[in-house]
Design an enzyme around this catalytic site. Structure first.
Site, PDB file in Angstrom:
ATOM      1  N   TYR A  30      34.698  -8.165  13.132  1.00 32.13           N
ATOM      2  CA  TYR A  30      33.608  -9.088  12.851  1.00 32.13           C
ATOM      3  C   TYR A  30      33.246  -9.780  14.151  1.00 32.13           C
ATOM      4  O   TYR A  30      34.111 -10.041  14.998  1.00 32.13           O
ATOM      5  CB  TYR A  30      34.029 -10.141  11.823  1.00 32.13           C
ATOM      6  CG  TYR A  30      34.337  -9.593  10.455  1.00 32.13           C
ATOM      7  CD1 TYR A  30      33.364  -8.940   9.710  1.00 32.13           C
ATOM      8  CD2 TYR A  30      35.608  -9.751   9.897  1.00 32.13           C
ATOM      9  CE1 TYR A  30      33.649  -8.449   8.445  1.00 32.13           C
ATOM     10  CE2 TYR A  30      35.896  -9.268   8.632  1.00 32.13           C
ATOM     11  CZ  TYR A  30      34.915  -8.614   7.909  1.00 32.13           C
ATOM     12  OH  TYR A  30      35.197  -8.133   6.654  1.00 32.13           O
ATOM     13  N   LEU A  74      31.943 -11.424   6.248  1.00 28.82           N
ATOM     14  CA  LEU A  74      32.639 -10.441   5.403  1.00 28.82           C
ATOM     15  C   LEU A  74      31.813  -9.178   5.229  1.00 28.82           C
ATOM     16  O   LEU A  74      30.593  -9.238   5.049  1.00 28.82           O
ATOM     17  CB  LEU A  74      32.934 -11.051   4.027  1.00 28.82           C
ATOM     18  CG  LEU A  74      33.593 -10.115   2.994  1.00 28.82           C
ATOM     19  CD1 LEU A  74      34.953  -9.634   3.478  1.00 28.82           C
ATOM     20  CD2 LEU A  74      33.716 -10.803   1.646  1.00 28.82           C
ATOM     21  N   HIS A  75      32.477  -8.039   5.284  1.00 25.68           N
ATOM     22  CA  HIS A  75      31.887  -6.754   4.953  1.00 25.68           C
ATOM     23  C   HIS A  75      32.712  -6.167   3.811  1.00 25.68           C
ATOM     24  O   HIS A  75      33.826  -5.682   4.020  1.00 25.68           O
ATOM     25  CB  HIS A  75      31.904  -5.821   6.170  1.00 25.68           C
ATOM     26  CG  HIS A  75      31.223  -4.513   5.943  1.00 25.68           C
ATOM     27  ND1 HIS A  75      31.310  -3.453   6.829  1.00 25.68           N
ATOM     28  CD2 HIS A  75      30.423  -4.082   4.931  1.00 25.68           C
ATOM     29  CE1 HIS A  75      30.611  -2.439   6.370  1.00 25.68           C
ATOM     30  NE2 HIS A  75      30.064  -2.783   5.216  1.00 25.68           N
ATOM     31  N   VAL A  76      32.174  -6.250   2.614  1.00 25.62           N
ATOM     32  CA  VAL A  76      32.877  -5.741   1.431  1.00 25.62           C
ATOM     33  C   VAL A  76      32.934  -4.225   1.496  1.00 25.62           C
ATOM     34  O   VAL A  76      31.965  -3.558   1.876  1.00 25.62           O
ATOM     35  CB  VAL A  76      32.167  -6.211   0.143  1.00 25.62           C
ATOM     36  CG1 VAL A  76      32.686  -5.466  -1.079  1.00 25.62           C
ATOM     37  CG2 VAL A  76      32.341  -7.711  -0.045  1.00 25.62           C
TER      38      VAL A  76
END
Length: 364
Positions: free
Chosen positions: A100, A148-150
Protein backbone atom coordinates in the site's frame (compact mmCIF):
# COMPACT_ATOMS: atom_id res chain seq x y z
CA UNK A 1 0.53 -0.28 20.64
CA UNK A 2 3.65 -0.83 18.56
CA UNK A 3 3.81 0.92 15.21
CA UNK A 4 5.73 -0.54 12.31
CA UNK A 5 7.98 2.04 10.71
CA UNK A 6 6.89 2.89 7.16
CA UNK A 7 9.14 2.80 4.16
CA UNK A 8 9.58 6.50 3.37
CA UNK A 9 10.90 8.39 0.41
CA UNK A 10 12.67 11.70 1.00
CA UNK A 11 11.61 14.42 -1.40
CA UNK A 12 13.83 17.28 -2.53
CA UNK A 13 12.60 20.75 -1.58
CA UNK A 14 11.37 22.54 -4.69
CA UNK A 15 9.92 25.96 -5.31
CA UNK A 16 6.28 25.70 -4.25
CA UNK A 17 3.42 26.89 -6.45
CA UNK A 18 0.19 25.50 -4.97
CA UNK A 19 -2.63 24.79 -7.41
CA UNK A 20 -5.28 24.85 -4.68
CA UNK A 21 -6.18 27.52 -2.17
CA UNK A 22 -4.83 27.17 1.39
CA UNK A 23 -6.91 25.05 3.78
CA UNK A 24 -8.31 22.93 0.94
CA UNK A 25 -7.64 19.21 0.74
CA UNK A 26 -8.48 16.77 -2.03
CA UNK A 27 -8.27 13.22 -0.71
CA UNK A 28 -7.88 10.48 -3.32
CA UNK A 29 -7.79 6.71 -3.67
CA UNK A 30 -6.55 4.82 -6.71
CA UNK A 31 -5.87 1.21 -7.64
CA UNK A 32 -2.97 1.85 -10.01
CA UNK A 33 -2.90 -1.71 -11.34
CA UNK A 34 0.44 -3.37 -10.73
CA UNK A 35 2.54 -0.20 -10.56
CA UNK A 36 6.17 -1.30 -10.41
CA UNK A 37 6.02 -4.30 -12.71
CA UNK A 38 7.62 -4.29 -16.15
CA UNK A 39 4.27 -3.91 -17.88
CA UNK A 40 4.54 -0.79 -20.01
CA UNK A 41 3.01 1.48 -17.39
CA UNK A 42 3.26 5.16 -18.33
CA UNK A 43 4.07 6.55 -14.90
CA UNK A 44 4.20 10.12 -16.17
CA UNK A 45 0.51 9.82 -17.06
CA UNK A 46 -0.32 8.33 -13.67
CA UNK A 47 1.34 11.41 -12.17
CA UNK A 48 -0.50 13.76 -14.53
CA UNK A 49 -3.82 12.45 -13.25
CA UNK A 50 -2.70 12.23 -9.62
CA UNK A 51 -1.68 15.91 -9.51
CA UNK A 52 -5.35 16.83 -9.05
CA UNK A 53 -5.29 15.35 -5.53
CA UNK A 54 -3.39 16.31 -2.37
CA UNK A 55 -3.31 13.04 -0.41
CA UNK A 56 -3.73 9.73 -2.20
CA UNK A 57 -4.08 6.15 -0.99
CA UNK A 58 -2.61 3.80 -3.62
CA UNK A 59 -3.38 0.12 -4.09
CA UNK A 60 -1.50 -2.45 -6.21
CA UNK A 61 1.91 -0.90 -5.69
CA UNK A 62 4.04 -3.89 -6.61
CA UNK A 63 7.49 -2.42 -5.85
CA UNK A 64 8.11 0.50 -3.49
CA UNK A 65 10.75 1.86 -5.88
CA UNK A 66 7.88 2.68 -8.25
CA UNK A 67 6.63 5.12 -5.63
CA UNK A 68 9.90 7.03 -5.91
CA UNK A 69 9.45 7.22 -9.67
CA UNK A 70 5.87 8.43 -9.26
CA UNK A 71 6.97 11.15 -6.83
CA UNK A 72 9.67 12.29 -9.27
CA UNK A 73 7.07 12.67 -12.01
CA UNK A 74 4.66 14.46 -9.66
CA UNK A 75 7.34 16.96 -8.69
CA UNK A 76 8.33 17.51 -12.32
CA UNK A 77 4.69 17.96 -13.35
CA UNK A 78 3.61 20.27 -10.53
CA UNK A 79 6.81 22.06 -9.57
CA UNK A 80 6.05 21.16 -5.95
CA UNK A 81 7.50 18.85 -3.32
CA UNK A 82 5.67 15.61 -2.53
CA UNK A 83 6.03 13.10 0.28
CA UNK A 84 5.44 9.36 0.12
CA UNK A 85 5.47 6.19 2.19
CA UNK A 86 4.73 2.54 1.56
CA UNK A 87 3.90 -0.51 3.63
CA UNK A 88 5.98 -3.65 3.47
CA UNK A 89 4.80 -6.22 0.91
CA UNK A 90 1.55 -7.89 1.85
CA UNK A 91 -0.29 -10.94 0.58
CA UNK A 92 -0.76 -14.65 1.00
CA UNK A 93 2.32 -16.60 -0.03
CA UNK A 94 4.99 -15.34 -2.40
CA UNK A 95 3.13 -15.59 -5.71
CA UNK A 96 1.29 -12.26 -5.58
CA UNK A 97 2.16 -9.60 -3.05
CA UNK A 98 1.71 -5.85 -3.10
CA UNK A 99 2.38 -2.73 -1.06
CA UNK A 100 0.00 0.00 0.00
CA UNK A 101 1.22 3.51 -0.66
CA UNK A 102 0.44 7.07 0.38
CA UNK A 103 1.58 10.17 -1.52
CA UNK A 104 0.86 13.74 -0.49
CA UNK A 105 1.49 17.33 -1.58
CA UNK A 106 3.77 18.85 1.05
CA UNK A 107 2.35 22.35 0.68
CA UNK A 108 -1.08 21.06 1.72
CA UNK A 109 -0.60 17.95 3.86
CA UNK A 110 1.86 16.60 6.39
CA UNK A 111 2.30 13.14 7.83
CA UNK A 112 1.48 13.32 11.55
CA UNK A 113 2.16 9.89 13.05
CA UNK A 114 1.05 6.32 13.45
CA UNK A 115 1.81 4.54 10.17
CA UNK A 116 0.95 0.92 10.89
CA UNK A 117 -0.10 -2.31 9.21
CA UNK A 118 -3.02 -3.92 11.02
CA UNK A 119 -2.07 -6.95 13.12
CA UNK A 120 -4.72 -9.37 11.88
CA UNK A 121 -4.75 -12.02 14.59
CA UNK A 122 -7.82 -13.69 13.07
CA UNK A 123 -6.13 -13.96 9.66
CA UNK A 124 -9.14 -12.56 7.81
CA UNK A 125 -7.43 -10.19 5.40
CA UNK A 126 -5.26 -11.42 2.53
CA UNK A 127 -3.57 -7.99 2.57
CA UNK A 128 -3.89 -6.40 6.00
CA UNK A 129 -4.97 -2.72 5.93
CA UNK A 130 -2.35 0.02 6.25
CA UNK A 131 -3.14 3.29 8.01
CA UNK A 132 -1.55 6.58 9.07
CA UNK A 133 -2.58 9.94 10.46
CA UNK A 134 -2.21 13.04 8.29
CA UNK A 135 -2.77 16.74 8.95
CA UNK A 136 -3.98 19.62 6.79
CA UNK A 137 -1.15 22.15 7.10
CA UNK A 138 -3.36 25.25 7.03
CA UNK A 139 -6.32 24.22 9.19
CA UNK A 140 -4.64 21.63 11.41
CA UNK A 141 -7.46 19.19 10.55
CA UNK A 142 -6.24 15.65 11.21
CA UNK A 143 -7.58 12.44 9.76
CA UNK A 144 -6.71 8.78 10.07
CA UNK A 145 -6.53 7.34 6.56
CA UNK A 146 -6.71 3.58 6.16
CA UNK A 147 -5.85 1.84 2.88
CA UNK A 148 -7.25 -1.56 1.83
CA UNK A 149 -7.42 -3.77 -1.24
CA UNK A 150 -9.97 -6.51 -0.61
CA UNK A 151 -9.14 -9.86 -2.19
CA UNK A 152 -11.08 -10.59 -5.39
CA UNK A 153 -10.71 -14.35 -4.96
CA UNK A 154 -12.77 -17.06 -6.57
CA UNK A 155 -16.12 -16.07 -5.11
CA UNK A 156 -18.11 -13.17 -3.72
CA UNK A 157 -18.12 -14.93 -0.35
CA UNK A 158 -14.34 -14.47 -0.06
CA UNK A 159 -14.71 -10.73 -0.55
CA UNK A 160 -17.69 -10.55 1.77
CA UNK A 161 -15.70 -12.17 4.58
CA UNK A 162 -13.13 -9.38 4.52
CA UNK A 163 -15.77 -6.67 4.21
CA UNK A 164 -17.73 -8.05 7.16
CA UNK A 165 -14.54 -7.86 9.25
CA UNK A 166 -14.20 -4.13 8.60
CA UNK A 167 -16.57 -3.27 11.44
CA UNK A 168 -14.03 -4.61 13.95
CA UNK A 169 -11.22 -2.86 12.08
CA UNK A 170 -13.22 0.38 12.22
CA UNK A 171 -13.34 0.07 16.00
CA UNK A 172 -9.62 -0.69 16.11
CA UNK A 173 -8.91 2.51 14.16
CA UNK A 174 -10.81 4.49 16.79
CA UNK A 175 -8.62 3.01 19.52
CA UNK A 176 -5.37 3.69 17.65
CA UNK A 177 -6.32 7.21 16.51
CA UNK A 178 -8.65 8.48 19.27
CA UNK A 179 -10.70 11.63 18.63
CA UNK A 180 -9.60 11.65 14.98
CA UNK A 181 -11.89 11.37 11.93
CA UNK A 182 -11.40 8.03 10.20
CA UNK A 183 -11.52 7.42 6.44
CA UNK A 184 -11.31 3.92 5.02
CA UNK A 185 -10.22 4.13 1.37
CA UNK A 186 -9.51 1.50 -1.22
CA UNK A 187 -10.61 -1.05 -3.77
CA UNK A 188 -13.14 -3.22 -1.98
CA UNK A 189 -14.20 -5.44 -4.92
CA UNK A 190 -17.77 -5.27 -3.65
CA UNK A 191 -20.58 -2.82 -4.37
CA UNK A 192 -21.56 -0.63 -1.38
CA UNK A 193 -25.13 -1.96 -1.32
CA UNK A 194 -24.06 -5.57 -0.67
CA UNK A 195 -25.34 -6.98 2.60
CA UNK A 196 -21.77 -7.68 3.79
CA UNK A 197 -21.42 -3.96 4.52
CA UNK A 198 -24.14 -4.19 7.17
CA UNK A 199 -21.81 -4.47 10.20
CA UNK A 200 -19.74 -1.46 9.12
CA UNK A 201 -22.87 0.60 8.50
CA UNK A 202 -24.11 -0.36 11.95
CA UNK A 203 -20.79 0.87 13.35
CA UNK A 204 -21.54 4.35 11.96
CA UNK A 205 -19.70 4.39 8.63
CA UNK A 206 -21.25 5.07 5.23
CA UNK A 207 -19.91 5.22 1.65
CA UNK A 208 -18.94 8.54 0.13
CA UNK A 209 -19.88 7.36 -3.38
CA UNK A 210 -23.10 5.68 -4.43
CA UNK A 211 -24.49 6.05 -7.96
CA UNK A 212 -21.24 6.11 -9.91
CA UNK A 213 -18.93 3.43 -11.31
CA UNK A 214 -15.14 3.22 -11.06
CA UNK A 215 -13.84 0.28 -13.12
CA UNK A 216 -13.14 0.64 -16.84
CA UNK A 217 -15.00 -1.72 -19.16
CA UNK A 218 -13.29 -2.69 -22.40
CA UNK A 219 -15.77 -0.52 -24.32
CA UNK A 220 -14.59 3.10 -24.41
CA UNK A 221 -16.72 5.36 -22.26
CA UNK A 222 -18.31 2.51 -20.31
CA UNK A 223 -17.67 2.03 -16.58
CA UNK A 224 -18.88 -0.94 -14.56
CA UNK A 225 -18.58 -1.58 -10.86
CA UNK A 226 -18.44 0.71 -7.88
CA UNK A 227 -15.63 -1.16 -6.17
CA UNK A 228 -13.53 1.88 -5.16
CA UNK A 229 -14.87 3.99 -2.33
CA UNK A 230 -14.35 5.92 0.89
CA UNK A 231 -16.12 4.76 4.04
CA UNK A 232 -16.40 7.30 6.84
CA UNK A 233 -18.67 9.01 9.32
CA UNK A 234 -19.72 12.09 7.28
CA UNK A 235 -20.32 14.07 10.47
CA UNK A 236 -16.62 13.93 11.35
CA UNK A 237 -15.22 15.76 8.29
CA UNK A 238 -16.32 18.93 6.44
CA UNK A 239 -16.94 17.15 3.11
CA UNK A 240 -17.75 19.49 0.23
CA UNK A 241 -17.54 17.22 -2.83
CA UNK A 242 -16.94 13.64 -3.95
CA UNK A 243 -16.50 12.07 -7.36
CA UNK A 244 -14.61 10.01 -9.93
CA UNK A 245 -11.86 11.25 -12.24
CA UNK A 246 -12.51 10.00 -15.80
CA UNK A 247 -8.83 9.82 -16.66
CA UNK A 248 -9.05 8.17 -20.12
CA UNK A 249 -10.94 11.23 -21.35
CA UNK A 250 -8.33 13.57 -19.85
CA UNK A 251 -5.47 11.61 -21.42
CA UNK A 252 -7.13 11.19 -24.82
CA UNK A 253 -7.09 7.39 -24.53
CA UNK A 254 -9.62 4.73 -25.37
CA UNK A 255 -10.33 2.25 -22.59
CA UNK A 256 -8.12 -0.51 -23.94
CA UNK A 257 -5.15 1.87 -24.01
CA UNK A 258 -5.99 3.24 -20.56
CA UNK A 259 -6.35 -0.20 -19.00
CA UNK A 260 -3.03 -1.34 -20.45
CA UNK A 261 -0.90 1.78 -19.93
CA UNK A 262 -2.40 3.42 -16.82
CA UNK A 263 -5.02 1.43 -14.87
CA UNK A 264 -8.30 -0.42 -15.15
CA UNK A 265 -9.66 1.64 -12.23
CA UNK A 266 -10.47 5.34 -12.21
CA UNK A 267 -9.30 7.32 -9.18
CA UNK A 268 -11.89 8.64 -6.76
CA UNK A 269 -11.72 11.80 -4.68
CA UNK A 270 -13.21 13.44 -1.63
CA UNK A 271 -12.91 17.20 -1.08
CA UNK A 272 -12.92 18.80 2.37
CA UNK A 273 -13.51 22.33 3.60
CA UNK A 274 -14.72 23.75 0.27
CA UNK A 275 -11.89 22.46 -1.89
CA UNK A 276 -12.58 22.36 -5.63
CA UNK A 277 -10.81 19.76 -7.72
CA UNK A 278 -8.95 20.84 -10.83
CA UNK A 279 -8.58 18.34 -13.68
CA UNK A 280 -5.88 18.66 -16.33
CA UNK A 281 -6.07 17.47 -19.92
CA UNK A 282 -2.94 15.84 -21.31
CA UNK A 283 -1.14 18.29 -23.63
CA UNK A 284 -2.32 17.95 -27.20
CA UNK A 285 -5.66 16.33 -26.39
CA UNK A 286 -9.05 17.86 -27.08
CA UNK A 287 -10.45 16.81 -23.69
CA UNK A 288 -12.32 19.36 -21.63
CA UNK A 289 -11.00 18.98 -18.05
CA UNK A 290 -14.32 18.93 -16.26
CA UNK A 291 -15.77 16.60 -13.70
CA UNK A 292 -19.05 16.62 -15.64
CA UNK A 293 -17.80 13.68 -17.73
CA UNK A 294 -17.38 11.47 -14.65
CA UNK A 295 -18.94 8.01 -15.16
CA UNK A 296 -22.35 7.28 -13.70
CA UNK A 297 -23.40 4.04 -15.42
CA UNK A 298 -24.37 1.49 -12.80
CA UNK A 299 -27.06 -0.25 -14.85
CA UNK A 300 -27.65 -3.89 -13.98
CA UNK A 301 -26.45 -6.75 -16.17
CA UNK A 302 -29.16 -8.55 -18.15
CA UNK A 303 -28.43 -12.17 -19.04
CA UNK A 304 -30.70 -11.89 -22.06
CA UNK A 305 -29.95 -8.37 -23.29
CA UNK A 306 -26.55 -7.09 -22.16
CA UNK A 307 -23.58 -7.24 -24.59
CA UNK A 308 -20.86 -9.80 -23.98
CA UNK A 309 -18.52 -7.13 -22.62
CA UNK A 310 -21.04 -6.32 -19.90
CA UNK A 311 -21.51 -10.00 -19.04
CA UNK A 312 -17.80 -10.14 -18.19
CA UNK A 313 -18.60 -7.98 -15.18
CA UNK A 314 -20.25 -10.95 -13.49
CA UNK A 315 -18.27 -13.23 -11.16
CA UNK A 316 -16.58 -16.15 -12.96
CA UNK A 317 -17.58 -14.83 -16.41
CA UNK A 318 -14.66 -14.14 -18.72
CA UNK A 319 -14.75 -13.61 -22.49
CA UNK A 320 -15.24 -17.31 -23.32
CA UNK A 321 -18.11 -17.82 -20.88
CA UNK A 322 -19.68 -14.49 -21.86
CA UNK A 323 -19.88 -15.83 -25.40
CA UNK A 324 -21.51 -19.03 -24.14
CA UNK A 325 -24.03 -17.01 -22.10
CA UNK A 326 -24.94 -15.01 -25.20
CA UNK A 327 -25.25 -18.18 -27.30
CA UNK A 328 -27.53 -19.77 -24.67
CA UNK A 329 -30.17 -17.05 -24.73
CA UNK A 330 -32.91 -16.76 -23.71
CA UNK A 331 -32.24 -17.68 -20.08
CA UNK A 332 -35.32 -18.48 -18.03
CA UNK A 333 -33.51 -18.64 -14.69
CA UNK A 334 -30.15 -17.88 -13.20
CA UNK A 335 -29.91 -21.47 -12.02
CA UNK A 336 -29.81 -22.61 -15.66
CA UNK A 337 -26.31 -21.14 -15.96
CA UNK A 338 -25.06 -24.38 -14.39
CA UNK A 339 -25.29 -25.86 -17.89
CA UNK A 340 -22.24 -23.78 -18.90
CA UNK A 341 -18.99 -25.63 -18.49
CA UNK A 342 -17.23 -24.63 -15.27
CA UNK A 343 -20.23 -22.96 -13.65
CA UNK A 344 -21.20 -25.26 -10.82
CA UNK A 345 -23.82 -24.50 -8.14
CA UNK A 346 -21.40 -22.49 -5.98
CA UNK A 347 -20.34 -20.22 -8.83
CA UNK A 348 -23.90 -19.75 -10.01
CA UNK A 349 -24.77 -18.77 -6.44
CA UNK A 350 -21.98 -16.17 -6.53
CA UNK A 351 -23.48 -14.71 -9.70
CA UNK A 352 -26.97 -14.65 -8.20
CA UNK A 353 -25.77 -13.07 -4.95
CA UNK A 354 -23.51 -10.48 -6.60
CA UNK A 355 -26.33 -7.95 -6.79
CA UNK A 356 -25.36 -7.17 -10.39
CA UNK A 357 -28.13 -8.95 -12.28
CA UNK A 358 -31.30 -7.37 -13.68
CA UNK A 359 -34.56 -9.24 -13.07
CA UNK A 360 -34.96 -11.78 -15.85
CA UNK A 361 -37.47 -10.73 -18.47
CA UNK A 362 -38.09 -14.31 -19.62
CA UNK A 363 -40.12 -16.55 -17.31
CA UNK A 364 -39.13 -20.14 -16.87
Amino acid sequence: MTFKAPITIASAVLALSPTLAPADMILGSWNVRQLGWDNGKEVEKVAHVAQSMDLIALQELMDESALEELVAHLESTTGEAWGAMASHSLGEGERYREHYGFVWRLSEVEYAEGAVVFLDHDDVFAREPYSAMFRDRETGQELALANLHVIYGDSVSERAREVEALADYWGWLEEVYPDTPRVLAGDFNLEPDHEAWGPLRSAGASPALSRVATTLAHETGVYRHLYDNFWLNPNELPISDTGVIPFPTLLGMNHEEARSRVSDHAPIFLATDGAEIQLYAWPGTDATPTQDVAPSDLSCIDLNESPEGALEGLPHIGPARAELVAEGRPWGSVAALKDIDGLGPARVADIRESGLLCPLSVAG
